[in-house]
Design an enzyme around this catalytic site. Structure first.
Site, PDB file in Angstrom:
ATOM      1  N   SER A   7       0.839  -1.204   0.000  1.00 16.94           N
ATOM      2  CA  SER A   7       0.000   0.000   0.000  1.00 16.94           C
ATOM      3  C   SER A   7       0.871   1.250   0.000  1.00 16.94           C
ATOM      4  O   SER A   7       1.641   1.474   0.935  1.00 16.94           O
ATOM      5  CB  SER A   7      -0.899   0.014   1.236  1.00 16.94           C
ATOM      6  OG  SER A   7      -1.470   1.309   1.370  1.00 16.94           O
ATOM      7  N   HIS A  32      -1.404  -1.320  -4.177  1.00 16.97           N
ATOM      8  CA  HIS A  32      -2.648  -1.047  -3.444  1.00 16.97           C
ATOM      9  C   HIS A  32      -2.760   0.465  -3.193  1.00 16.97           C
ATOM     10  O   HIS A  32      -1.837   1.088  -2.661  1.00 16.97           O
ATOM     11  CB  HIS A  32      -2.622  -1.820  -2.122  1.00 16.97           C
ATOM     12  CG  HIS A  32      -3.898  -1.773  -1.359  1.00 16.97           C
ATOM     13  ND1 HIS A  32      -4.995  -2.561  -1.662  1.00 16.97           N
ATOM     14  CD2 HIS A  32      -4.269  -1.033  -0.274  1.00 16.97           C
ATOM     15  CE1 HIS A  32      -5.980  -2.314  -0.800  1.00 16.97           C
ATOM     16  NE2 HIS A  32      -5.564  -1.386   0.044  1.00 16.97           N
ATOM     17  N   ASP A  34      -5.030   3.378  -1.482  1.00 19.29           N
ATOM     18  CA  ASP A  34      -6.057   3.623  -0.467  1.00 19.29           C
ATOM     19  C   ASP A  34      -6.624   5.029  -0.588  1.00 19.29           C
ATOM     20  O   ASP A  34      -5.950   6.004  -0.250  1.00 19.29           O
ATOM     21  CB  ASP A  34      -5.436   3.476   0.933  1.00 19.29           C
ATOM     22  CG  ASP A  34      -5.176   2.029   1.294  1.00 19.29           C
ATOM     23  OD1 ASP A  34      -6.124   1.221   1.221  1.00 19.29           O
ATOM     24  OD2 ASP A  34      -4.026   1.698   1.648  1.00 19.29           O
ATOM     25  N   MET A  36      -9.250   7.672   0.787  1.00 17.89           N
ATOM     26  CA  MET A  36     -10.088   7.946   1.973  1.00 17.89           C
ATOM     27  C   MET A  36     -10.647   9.361   1.876  1.00 17.89           C
ATOM     28  O   MET A  36      -9.922  10.284   1.499  1.00 17.89           O
ATOM     29  CB  MET A  36      -9.237   7.865   3.242  1.00 17.89           C
ATOM     30  CG  MET A  36      -8.483   6.570   3.407  1.00 17.89           C
ATOM     31  SD  MET A  36      -7.480   6.646   4.902  1.00 17.89           S
ATOM     32  CE  MET A  36      -6.621   5.067   4.792  1.00 17.89           C
ATOM     33  N   HIS A  65      -8.646   0.707  -3.482  1.00 18.16           N
ATOM     34  CA  HIS A  65      -9.498   0.451  -2.319  1.00 18.16           C
ATOM     35  C   HIS A  65     -10.186   1.764  -1.952  1.00 18.16           C
ATOM     36  O   HIS A  65      -9.543   2.676  -1.424  1.00 18.16           O
ATOM     37  CB  HIS A  65      -8.606  -0.062  -1.169  1.00 18.16           C
ATOM     38  CG  HIS A  65      -9.323  -0.323   0.113  1.00 18.16           C
ATOM     39  ND1 HIS A  65      -8.646  -0.542   1.306  1.00 18.16           N
ATOM     40  CD2 HIS A  65     -10.649  -0.418   0.411  1.00 18.16           C
ATOM     41  CE1 HIS A  65      -9.530  -0.753   2.268  1.00 18.16           C
ATOM     42  NE2 HIS A  65     -10.744  -0.673   1.757  1.00 18.16           N
ATOM     43  N   MET A  67     -12.309   3.872   0.256  1.00 17.08           N
ATOM     44  CA  MET A  67     -12.904   4.057   1.585  1.00 17.08           C
ATOM     45  C   MET A  67     -13.623   5.396   1.551  1.00 17.08           C
ATOM     46  O   MET A  67     -13.216   6.369   2.205  1.00 17.08           O
ATOM     47  CB  MET A  67     -11.810   4.011   2.657  1.00 17.08           C
ATOM     48  CG  MET A  67     -11.288   2.605   2.890  1.00 17.08           C
ATOM     49  SD  MET A  67      -9.709   2.570   3.746  1.00 17.08           S
ATOM     50  CE  MET A  67      -8.616   2.793   2.346  1.00 17.08           C
ATOM     51  N   MET A 136     -11.139  -6.590   5.988  1.00  9.46           N
ATOM     52  CA  MET A 136     -10.330  -5.613   6.738  1.00  9.46           C
ATOM     53  C   MET A 136      -9.910  -6.235   8.069  1.00  9.46           C
ATOM     54  O   MET A 136     -10.754  -6.688   8.840  1.00  9.46           O
ATOM     55  CB  MET A 136     -11.139  -4.336   7.019  1.00  9.46           C
ATOM     56  CG  MET A 136     -11.393  -3.438   5.828  1.00  9.46           C
ATOM     57  SD  MET A 136      -9.899  -2.870   4.951  1.00  9.46           S
ATOM     58  CE  MET A 136      -8.963  -2.073   6.252  1.00  9.46           C
ATOM     59  N   ASP A 174      -6.269  -6.856   4.614  1.00 10.19           N
ATOM     60  CA  ASP A 174      -5.696  -5.514   4.616  1.00 10.19           C
ATOM     61  C   ASP A 174      -5.647  -4.970   6.042  1.00 10.19           C
ATOM     62  O   ASP A 174      -6.688  -4.790   6.671  1.00 10.19           O
ATOM     63  CB  ASP A 174      -6.580  -4.618   3.730  1.00 10.19           C
ATOM     64  CG  ASP A 174      -6.028  -3.221   3.544  1.00 10.19           C
ATOM     65  OD1 ASP A 174      -4.954  -2.913   4.098  1.00 10.19           O
ATOM     66  OD2 ASP A 174      -6.685  -2.441   2.831  1.00 10.19           O
TER      67      ASP A 174
HETATM   68  C1  DX5 Z   1      -6.180   1.037   6.105  1.00  7.69           C
HETATM   69  C2  DX5 Z   1      -5.805   0.808   4.668  1.00  7.69           C
HETATM   70  C3  DX5 Z   1      -4.651  -0.089   4.515  1.00  7.69           C
HETATM   71  C4  DX5 Z   1      -3.361   0.423   5.085  1.00  7.69           C
HETATM   72  C5  DX5 Z   1      -2.633  -0.766   5.641  1.00  7.69           C
HETATM   73  O1  DX5 Z   1      -7.361   1.714   6.183  1.00  7.69           O
HETATM   74  O2  DX5 Z   1      -6.878   0.250   3.942  1.00  7.69           O
HETATM   75  O3  DX5 Z   1      -4.463  -0.498   3.161  1.00  7.69           O
HETATM   76  O4  DX5 Z   1      -2.552   1.076   4.157  1.00  7.69           O
HETATM   77  O5  DX5 Z   1      -1.568  -0.308   6.360  1.00  7.69           O
HETATM   78  P1  DX5 Z   1      -0.710  -1.246   7.313  1.00  7.69           P
HETATM   79  O6  DX5 Z   1      -0.159  -2.359   6.466  1.00  7.69           O
HETATM   80  O7  DX5 Z   1       0.339  -0.318   7.815  1.00  7.69           O
HETATM   81  O8  DX5 Z   1      -1.627  -1.760   8.382  1.00  7.69           O
HETATM   82 ZN    ZN Z   2      -6.439  -0.657   1.855  1.00  8.11          ZN
END
Ligand code: DX5
Ligand code: ZN
Length: 218
Positions: A7, A32, A34, A36, A65, A67, A136, A174
């Protein structure tokens, strides 16, 4: 098949190009991404311009991904920005079937993510339509959190549900993934492993990715 999906959330955003180039050179299978929005999750990561910058340098599939609330409004944008796989949250989609169909009509692979409190049983009537379930293993919103152990039970329930419904989807985990749990997760049927901090905060991310790849090989 097992896939490692680092990620970029944990990368140094001041040197995003070199982070992506590092992933190109590594044994990573997917990148990956993310996204948000500060509404669905209590944090804002980045949006379209940053995804575009990642895509311009990436030589590997983008595993996006989302969110975010109302993902339907942005699916076409993410497809145009080069998403190979778009994963939306069960909890953010009141019309999940329609959302999944839209992702597939755009030519992308469709994933559905579930938060730690969401039962895999709720996926019973969507499994046949999707390519991937993202379980998750932390509450979404932040990198660097501790892995929630109850995830193993959910992975077991998901395998059972796939058997009962005669379906087969990729399983992605994840949050809090490291060499401490990767082998056990792999044995529990996980296909895709997202790792942020464990990769990017390590001294040699390329070696760390190779190490993870080895750990998940069964
Ligand atoms: C969290 C994200 C993850 C995050 C994981 O909300 O969806 O993809 O980047 O990070 P680590 O591997 O540090 O837990
Ligand atoms: Zn993620």
């Amino acid at each position: 098949m097992k896939y490692i999906a680092p990620s970029v959330l944990a990368a140094d955003f001041g040197n995003l190009q070199s982070a992506v180039e590092m992933l190109n050179q590594s044994e990573a299978d997917w990148i990956h991404v993310d996204v948000m929005d500060g509404v669905f999750v209590p944090n804002i990561s980045f949006g379209m311009p940053v995804v575009k910058a990642i895509q311009q340098h990436a030589q590997k599939p983008l595993d996006v991904h989302l969110m975010i609330a109302n993902p339907d409004d942005y699916l076409a944008d993410f497809q145009k920005l080069g998403a190979d796989r778009i994963t939306v949250h069960y909890e953010a989609c009141p019309h999940l079937h329609r959302t999944v169909q839209q992702i597939k009509e755009l030519g992308c692979k469709a994933g559905v993510a579930i938060n730690p409190h969401t039962s895999v049983k709720l996926l019973e009537n969507i499994l046949v339509d999707i390519d991937l379930v993202l379980v998750m293993s932390v509450n979404p919103g932040f990198g660097g959190q501790s892995f929630i152990d109850h995830t193993y039970q959910k992975l077991k329930d998901l395998q059972q549900l796939m058997q009962e419904t005669s379906t087969s989807v990729l399983v992605e985990v994840d949050g809090g993934v490291s060499d401490q749990n990767a082998t056990q997760l792999s044995n529990a049927g996980v296909n895709a492993f997202v790792a942020g901090s464990f990769v990017f905060k390590s001294e040699d991310p390329v070696a760390t990715i190779a190490h993870l790849k080895q750990a998940v090989r069964v």
